[in-house]
Scaffold this motif. Structure first.
Motif: not given
Length: 300
Positions: A150-157
């Motif tokens: 999901x697009x979320x600036x709090x998550x890094x993939x």
């Protein structure tokens, strides 16, 4: 006075004799005597008195012994803290995945990592399986392995690997000789899935839902072995990661059928909290996961 002198004094006192101190410090008797003379020379006074073949601390020696304990204990504590800062060797990693098939390979990788980092505890949080990203943001877990991002600036993939999902059918099934299947082929089929909800089922998410196709019957079956037995008996079809199915193809009357003309490929990612300063052992674990999967398992 040097650290080695403090260690020497501490060893002589606590071991009770020069002979035992020699064994503990792995010194020769002449080396030990030389270091003791050095320490006494620097202090300008004797540290031990020999009484009835025993070494007894002088008043100055008692002060030095007390100081040696303080300094050496503090040194040991500081060294441990620095190791933790540099190597992050003490800690915990809470991990979960969105796909139960990942639990086929994850424990093995975790076991190998534990051999290298025995003081890092790895915990699989099963209850976060269907909602790993939510649990990641809630700080219930530290690392999540996902294919549905999901697009979320709090998550890094961080990309982990790519695999292919195939359909598993009996060798007597109508699909057995097909090169590939499309969404419409599922309309009259009994689809066996691992668990609900359907939104978490890869074949539904990427093939059936976009085509608005619903199988004739859907049965959740959390045990892979039981699902395979149903497929062998031609009582339904199921999807599996190709790498997970390979061992079963050699000894079972089943076939692997490609999904779509180009196959159903999916990428798996390691998800972490983007703004968190993880200890070094987290990065070591992530690198270890990537290397072990790509080199040892060779998942494709």
């Amino acid at each position: 006075m040097e650290i080695r002198h403090l260690k020497l004094i501490k060893a002589i006192v606590e071991e009770g004799s020069i002979t035992k101190a020699i064994d503990k410090l792995h010194l020769t008797q002449s080396a030990l005597s030389h270091q003791l003379k050095e320490a006494e020379y620097q202090l300008g006074t004797a540290i031990f008195l020999r009484t009835n073949k025993k070494l007894v601390l002088t008043k100055a020696g008692e002060k030095i012994y007390e100081l040696a304990n303080e300094i050496l204990n503090k040194l040991t504590e500081t060294q441990s803290q620095i190791k933790q800062m540099v190597f992050g060797e003490y800690g915990e990693i809470r991990i979960s995945t969105e796909c139960f098939s990942s639990y086929h390979w994850l424990p093995s990788v975790m076991k190998q990592f534990h051999l290298l980092y025995p003081n890092v505890e790895l915990k699989i949080v099963i209850e976060a399986t269907h909602i790993p990203l939510q649990k990641l943001l809630d700080n219930t877990i530290d690392i999540s392995i996902v294919s549905d991002t999901i697009k979320d600036n709090n998550i890094k993939y961080t990309e982990l690997f790519q695999d292919e999902v195939v359909m598993v059918v009996s060798e007597n099934h109508a699909w057995a000789n097909k090169k590939y299947v499309v969404a419409e082929d599922f309309a009259d089929e009994h689809l066996i899935i691992h668990s609900l909800p359907m939104e978490t089922v890869t074949i539904h998410q990427f093939l059936l839902a976009p085509a608005k196709v619903t199988p004739k019957k859907i049965t959740p079956m959390p045990l892979t072995e039981a699902s395979l037995e149903m497929v062998k008996a031609d009582m339904g079809v199921m999807s599996m990661a190709k790498w997970a199915l390979q061992p079963h193809l050699k000894s079972s009357p089943i076939r692997a059928i490609k999904v779509g003309k180009n196959g159903l490929k999916r990428k798996h990612f390691i998800a972490t909290r983007a703004n968190e300063n993880y200890p070094d052992y987290f990065h070591h674990f992530i690198n270890f996961l990537q290397n072990e999967i790509n080199l040892q398992w060779n998942i494709q």
